[in-house]
Structures are given as C-alpha cells and as structure tokens.
Design a protein around this motif. Structure first.
Motif, PDB file in Angstrom:
ATOM      1  N   VAL A  18       0.857  -1.184   0.000  1.00 19.20           N
ATOM      2  CA  VAL A  18       0.000   0.000   0.000  1.00 19.20           C
ATOM      3  C   VAL A  18       0.892   1.231   0.000  1.00 19.20           C
ATOM      4  CG1 VAL A  18      -1.712   1.329   1.290  1.00 19.20           C
ATOM      5  CG2 VAL A  18      -1.876  -1.167   1.231  1.00 19.20           C
ATOM      6  N   SER A  19       0.623   2.155  -0.918  1.00 18.86           N
ATOM      7  CA  SER A  19       1.294   3.453  -0.890  1.00 18.86           C
ATOM      8  C   SER A  19       0.416   4.413  -0.106  1.00 18.86           C
ATOM      9  CB  SER A  19       1.534   3.984  -2.300  1.00 18.86           C
ATOM     10  OG  SER A  19       0.321   4.075  -3.025  1.00 18.86           O
ATOM     11  N   ALA A  20       1.065   5.289   0.688  1.00 20.28           N
ATOM     12  CA  ALA A  20       0.285   6.120   1.605  1.00 20.28           C
ATOM     13  C   ALA A  20       0.999   7.424   1.912  1.00 20.28           C
ATOM     14  CB  ALA A  20       0.038   5.352   2.907  1.00 20.28           C
ATOM     15  N   TYR A  21       0.214   8.375   2.400  1.00 16.13           N
ATOM     16  CA  TYR A  21       0.735   9.563   3.067  1.00 16.13           C
ATOM     17  C   TYR A  21       0.623   9.299   4.569  1.00 16.13           C
ATOM     18  CZ  TYR A  21       0.128  11.955  -1.443  1.00 16.13           C
ATOM     19  OH  TYR A  21       0.199  12.328  -2.761  1.00 16.13           O
ATOM     20  N   ALA A  72       6.067  -2.099  -7.889  1.00 21.80           N
ATOM     21  CA  ALA A  72       5.801  -1.777  -9.291  1.00 21.80           C
ATOM     22  C   ALA A  72       4.369  -1.311  -9.502  1.00 21.80           C
ATOM     23  CB  ALA A  72       6.097  -2.985 -10.167  1.00 21.80           C
ATOM     24  N   ASP A  73       3.442  -1.805  -8.683  1.00 22.48           N
ATOM     25  CA  ASP A  73       2.028  -1.468  -8.851  1.00 22.48           C
ATOM     26  C   ASP A  73       1.638  -0.156  -8.194  1.00 22.48           C
ATOM     27  OD1 ASP A  73       1.586  -3.770 -10.281  1.00 22.48           O
ATOM     28  OD2 ASP A  73       0.755  -4.900  -8.592  1.00 22.48           O
ATOM     29  N   ILE A 116      -2.974   7.666   5.065  1.00 18.41           N
ATOM     30  CA  ILE A 116      -3.933   7.996   4.013  1.00 18.41           C
ATOM     31  C   ILE A 116      -3.573   7.163   2.799  1.00 18.41           C
ATOM     32  CG2 ILE A 116      -4.897   9.800   2.557  1.00 18.41           C
ATOM     33  CD1 ILE A 116      -3.966  11.853   4.614  1.00 18.41           C
ATOM     34  N   ARG A 117      -4.452   6.303   2.379  1.00 21.93           N
ATOM     35  CA  ARG A 117      -4.177   5.389   1.278  1.00 21.93           C
ATOM     36  C   ARG A 117      -4.142   6.116  -0.061  1.00 21.93           C
ATOM     37  NH1 ARG A 117      -5.610  -0.009   2.121  1.00 21.93           N
ATOM     38  NH2 ARG A 117      -6.143  -0.089  -0.075  1.00 21.93           N
ATOM     39  N   ILE A 118      -3.165   5.731  -0.882  1.00 23.52           N
ATOM     40  CA  ILE A 118      -3.107   6.193  -2.268  1.00 23.52           C
ATOM     41  C   ILE A 118      -3.434   5.039  -3.206  1.00 23.52           C
ATOM     42  CG2 ILE A 118      -1.673   7.239  -4.060  1.00 23.52           C
ATOM     43  CD1 ILE A 118       0.116   8.345  -1.790  1.00 23.52           C
ATOM     44  N   GLY A 119      -2.713   3.930  -3.053  1.00 29.34           N
ATOM     45  CA  GLY A 119      -2.934   2.796  -3.933  1.00 29.34           C
ATOM     46  C   GLY A 119      -2.490   1.495  -3.293  1.00 29.34           C
ATOM     47  N   GLU A 120      -2.775   0.414  -3.963  1.00 25.81           N
ATOM     48  CA  GLU A 120      -2.446  -0.927  -3.473  1.00 25.81           C
ATOM     49  C   GLU A 120      -2.013  -1.781  -4.644  1.00 25.81           C
ATOM     50  OE1 GLU A 120      -6.845  -2.974  -3.587  1.00 25.81           O
ATOM     51  OE2 GLU A 120      -6.483  -1.367  -2.142  1.00 25.81           O
TER      52      GLU A 120
END
Length: 265
Positions: free
Chosen positions: A187-190, A235-236, A226-230
């Motif tokens: 998971v990418s996040a702030y 790479a994703d 804070i979620r950005i993407g998963e």
C-alpha cells in the motif's frame, strides 16, 4: 482526524513522454476527501484512469520539457481497528477470489524463496499472531538506511543486506506473510510524522475476515495513514510511471494534522 497533504514533483521530460501519475488520495472506506486540487504547470492536457473497484485514482499525460506537479488534499480519517493479535488465518478455500493474487510471488516479492525461512522462524504461529512476530523480527533485524537500495532491489536482496527503506521493509514483510499462506499486499500512503517526510510504503494483510494495515517500519501509526494505492509490490504503486526518459529535479511531501473548528452551540 483531519489531515492536510501537500505533494510536489518537478521533472524534466526528455522528448515527448507519456506518463502515469498516481499520487491522489484513494476513494476508500475510512477516508473522506474534503478538498483537493491537482495542478500541472505548465498547463497540459491529461485524462483520468480511475479504478472503480479499488477507488484508486490515476491520470495519464504526455509532455516534453520541465513540468511541476502539485497536489493538495484535505482528508478526514475515520478511526479503524487494525489490531492483529488473535486475528484468524483463513483456509485458502475460504478466501475471497480477489484476495488470491496476494498469496503468490511477484516481481519484487519472491515469496517462494521465503517458504523455508518462514517455516523455520515463524512456523508454529498462525494468522495475526504470526504477522506480529514477523514485524517484530523485521524491526529488530533490519536497519533503516537511505541509499542502501534501488528501484530494482527485491525482498530477498533487502533480506540478505539487512538494511533498506520503507519499500524494502514492506517487501520482506509481505514475502514472509505470503510464504506463510497469509495474503499480503503493498500500500502506498501519506503519513504524519515521518522524518524526512516522503511517500510511505506499508502493507495490508488479510486476517480475521478483512484487510488490516501494518507499517513494517514502525515509523507511522496505521491510524494516520492515508491510502493512495495498493498492489502486488512496488511496481504497482509507483507515484509516477514514465514510459520513456525523464529526470526528477525536486520532490517534496508534507502531511500535517489540522485542528477542526469547534461545533457551533
């Protein structure tokens, strides 16, 4: 909790390059976007490639030369329970079909190479208790150090080097979980409180009937993420995927908590 995000990326694109930008806050349960703006300077045409299934939001653009990308957002977070202790592990047959890809090895998470390690070091444990043990071990075994890994460093590379940054911690944690038959995704996040502030990589594990957020580095509280993407691995969830050549000239991220005005009597 109300948080404010400021992210800026400055790039110089060599030739006319198509790129995929992925830094907007996801439309996910538990987080509400109050205000936001995305500005590309100089102004250029771009189009949206949002994912209605995951709530992830992306834009695609084509550009040549310098470009400043500025994203601002105010986000309300709803308290959530990401507790792991005692959370049950699921039989493969009982998992939702959309969870199954996060049991398999991927480009940067060679979970098949970690099966013996997971069995020897964490074998008797199950579910959330095993995840807790993996994270505890990881925080003691690895040294958080900038400049010790690259965009091609895999989970096994970082495991052998015993050092890395958030991406590396997340890759190793997810590899050990998948090797233990526990679904895990990146998971990418702030996040509030990171020093230095930056985009942050964490993981989610599927135990106890749902996905639960975990920060393998321990540098951020899950309640402030804070979620950005998963995705399957780094790479994703890249914040900018460039289909050509470009040079980054500046990057900055700032996340801070906002005090809400008291409700009127």
């Amino acid at each position: 909790m109300r948080l404010h995000v400021e992210a800026r990326l400055d790039y110089d694109f060599i030739g006319e390059v198509e790129s995929l930008l992925h830094l907007e806050v996801a439309q996910s349960p538990g987080q509400t976007i109050v205000t936001e703006s995305l500005v590309l300077d100089p102004p250029i045409a771009w189009s949206r490639l949002d994912d209605p299934a995951t709530g992830e939001r992306r834009v695609v653009f084509t550009h040549q030369g310098p470009l400043q990308i500025t994203y601002l957002a105010t986000v309300d977070l709803t308290p959530r329970d990401d507790g792991l202790a005692g959370a049950a592990q699921h039989a493969i047959a009982s998992l939702p079909v959309e969870v199954l890809p996060f049991l398999r090895a991927s480009r940067y998470i060679e979970s098949d190479l970690f099966e013996q390690i997971a069995a020897c070091d964490f074998g008797p444990l199950q579910g959330g208790d095993k995840v807790v043990a993996i994270i505890d071990w990881l925080r003691g075994a690895l040294t958080y150090r900038w400049g010790t890994s690259t965009s091609t460093t895999t989970a096994m590379n970082a495991y052998m080097n015993r050092q890395g940054v958030c991406r590396d911690y997340a890759h190793i944690a997810a590899a050990l979980c998948r090797a233990s038959d526990i679904p895990a995704r990146m998971v990418s996040a702030y996040a509030v409180g990171l020093e230095p502030q930056d985009f942050h990589a964490v993981i989610e594990v599927y135990v106890g009937g749902r996905w639960r957020l975990v920060d393998p580095t321990g540098r951020a509280c899950p309640e402030t993420l804070i979620r950005i993407g998963e995705g399957r691995d780094a790479a994703d969830i890249a914040f900018l995927t460039i289909f050509g050549r470009a040079t980054m000239t500046r990057q900055s991220v700032r996340v801070r908590e906002l005090l809400r005005e008291p409700a009127a009597a």
